[in-house]
Design an enzyme around this catalytic site. Structure first.
Site, PDB file in Angstrom:
ATOM      1  N   GLY A   1     -31.902  18.915 -23.081  1.00  0.00           N
ATOM      2  CA  GLY A   1     -33.706  18.231 -22.767  1.00  0.00           C
ATOM      3  C   GLY A   1     -34.326  18.243 -23.438  1.00  0.00           C
TER       4      GLY A   1
ATOM      5  N   THR B   1     -24.942  15.557 -17.703  1.00  0.00           N
ATOM      6  CA  THR B   1     -26.399  14.741 -16.461  1.00  0.00           C
ATOM      7  C   THR B   1     -24.740  13.709 -16.260  1.00  0.00           C
ATOM      8  OG1 THR B   1     -27.693  15.709 -17.359  1.00  0.00           O
ATOM      9  CG2 THR B   1     -28.463  14.191 -16.486  1.00  0.00           C
TER      10      THR B   1
ATOM     11  N   THR C   1     -28.373  12.804 -21.724  1.00  0.00           N
ATOM     12  CA  THR C   1     -27.358  13.798 -21.878  1.00  0.00           C
ATOM     13  C   THR C   1     -27.688  15.002 -22.627  1.00  0.00           C
ATOM     14  OG1 THR C   1     -25.647  14.526 -20.242  1.00  0.00           O
ATOM     15  CG2 THR C   1     -25.072  12.982 -21.969  1.00  0.00           C
TER      16      THR C   1
ATOM     17  N   VAL D   1     -37.868  22.851 -16.538  1.00  0.00           N
ATOM     18  CA  VAL D   1     -37.536  21.255 -16.241  1.00  0.00           C
ATOM     19  C   VAL D   1     -36.760  20.533 -17.524  1.00  0.00           C
ATOM     20  CG1 VAL D   1     -38.615  19.004 -16.241  1.00  0.00           C
ATOM     21  CG2 VAL D   1     -39.115  20.591 -14.083  1.00  0.00           C
ATOM     22  N   GLY D   2     -36.065  19.685 -17.429  1.00  0.00           N
ATOM     23  CA  GLY D   2     -35.652  19.200 -19.557  1.00  0.00           C
ATOM     24  C   GLY D   2     -35.871  17.881 -19.207  1.00  0.00           C
ATOM     25  N   ASP D   3     -34.800  16.589 -20.009  1.00  0.00           N
ATOM     26  CA  ASP D   3     -35.675  15.785 -20.698  1.00  0.00           C
ATOM     27  C   ASP D   3     -35.613  14.543 -18.985  1.00  0.00           C
ATOM     28  OD1 ASP D   3     -33.112  16.598 -20.048  1.00  0.00           O
ATOM     29  OD2 ASP D   3     -32.719  13.814 -21.640  1.00  0.00           O
TER      30      ASP D   3
HETATM   31  C1  SD4 Z   1     -31.261  19.167 -19.192  1.00  0.00           C
HETATM   32  N1  SD4 Z   1     -30.101  17.129 -19.910  1.00  0.00           N
HETATM   33  O1  SD4 Z   1     -31.619  19.276 -17.739  1.00  0.00           O
HETATM   34  C2  SD4 Z   1     -30.057  17.700 -19.094  1.00  0.00           C
HETATM   35  C3  SD4 Z   1     -28.813  18.573 -18.368  1.00  0.00           C
HETATM   36  C4  SD4 Z   1     -27.763  18.415 -19.698  1.00  0.00           C
HETATM   37  O2  SD4 Z   1     -25.847  18.990 -20.917  1.00  0.00           O
HETATM   38  O3  SD4 Z   1     -27.479  16.712 -20.062  1.00  0.00           O
HETATM   39  N2  SD4 Z   1     -27.394  19.282 -19.580  1.00  0.00           N
HETATM   40  O4  SD4 Z   1     -31.992  18.798 -20.697  1.00  0.00           O
END
Ligand code: SD4
Length: 328
Positions: free
Chosen positions: A242, A188, A239, A217-219
């Site tokens: 999430g 990310t 990153t 959906v993540g963060d």
């Molecule tokens: C998520 N934080 O969707 C993002 C993806 C990411 O390592 O950074 N992955 O959770």
């Protein structure tokens, strides 16, 4: 250039200088580990070694452009890079084979916009900015976000590359879902910038966890979790897994810790420690935070070694290794 004594966060700024020959006029900084550069403005920073993205942001800042335009154009470089399988076009799909993208953007006035689990649109950060500027809302999700994008003139794009499709088909043979620490060492992109006027903005964009459940959906598009900016204080972005960042509202927490007097480095460390405190028996996942304060001082911290972050100022374009909670 003025220097000051090594503080808690100095290694992250000065160590691990890697030059990128993007601008011939550029003087590679030759800093010793253990010294810290005085904050210089303007500045752009981002998660991981996305040097092309910070270079683009710098082009905007150098010409006197706004931090908002810098982060927007900066992260778009990665959205458009088909070889980047974790952001934008070419991102890894969900377990059903659909690429669904998350992004958010925040400006100096606390305005923000986000799109969640949006398919078929190559530049979610641009749609997030449209949500911020053209609607009374902060977040649009799924079909609604996609429909809004078409209304705004965005084109329908097939985001699943041949390579991603092959990898997904391979994954389906076992269908094991386990996020990999430091995926291919780039992930990310969260970007923070301060422009020549001293104003701060941030952007964050991702294809999320590869082979996630449809609709997950993540963060990254959640203001306060994957990104937060307060123009009086600073900004932070994240990153990694999430779900864990959401549980502690990580980026907001870090900005608030800076408001209370912590340096960006100290605040990132506390952010990671809050996540560790909620996961005492399980640390087999990665989280990386970066932060910047109003002066332009930066910090980063992660759970596992391997996370880096880019900084771009007139004094250098540097890929900085982040300190980690686990030092294996
Ligand atoms: C998520 N934080 O969707 C993002 C993806 C990411 O390592 O950074 N992955 O959770």
């Amino acid at each position: 250039m003025k220097r000051r004594k090594f503080l808690r966060n100095s290694g992250t700024v000065a160590a691990g200088v890697i030059s990128t020959p993007l601008f011939a006029s550029f003087n590679e900084p030759k800093e010793e580990i253990g010294t810290e550069k005085e904050a210089v403005l303007p500045i752009a920073i981002c998660t991981w070694n996305f040097g092309n993205a910070t270079a683009k942001a710098w082009q905007v800042l150098e010409k006197g452009g706004s931090a908002l335009d810098a982060v927007h154009q900066g992260v778009m470089v990665e959205e458009n890079d088909l070889n980047n399988s974790t952001v934008g076009n070419g991102g890894r799909p969900d377990r059903d084979g659909n690429v669904s993208l998350d992004a958010c953007i925040m400006d100096k006035d606390g305005n923000c916009g986000a799109v969640l689990a949006m398919q078929n649109i190559a530049n979610p950060i641009s749609v997030a900015r449209k949500v911020m500027e053209e609607t009374p809302h902060v977040m649009l999700a799924g079909k609604g976000a996609e429909q809004f994008a078409y209304e705004q003139g965005f084109k329908k794009t097939d985001l699943l590359t041949e390579e991603s499709k092959k990898a997904w088909e391979e994954w389906k043979k076992t269908s094991q879902y386990k996020p990999i620490i430091n995926i291919e060492n780039h992930d990310t992109i969260g970007m923070l910038a301060i422009d020549a006027d001293g104003d701060i903005a941030g952007a964050c964009t991702t294809s999320g966890m590869a082979y996630k459940m449809a609709g997950r959906v993540g963060d990254s598009p959640i203001i306060g979790a994957g990104l937060f900016v307060d123009n009086e204080v600073g900004g932070a972005t994240a990153t990694g897994v999430g779900e864990e960042v959401v549980r502690t509202v990580g980026s907001f927490l870090i900005v608030e810790l800076m408001r209370q007097g912590k340096s960006p480095q100290e605040a990132c460390e506390e952010g990671v420690k809050r996540i560790i405190a909620k996961n005492k028996d399980k640390q087999d996942f990665q989280i990386g935070f970066i932060a910047i304060n109003k002066k332009g001082e930066t910090g980063a911290y992660c759970i596992h070694p391997g996370f880096t972050y880019r900084t771009y100022t007139k004094e250098g374009h540097v890929n900085n290794p982040s300190d980690s909670y686990l030092n294996k």
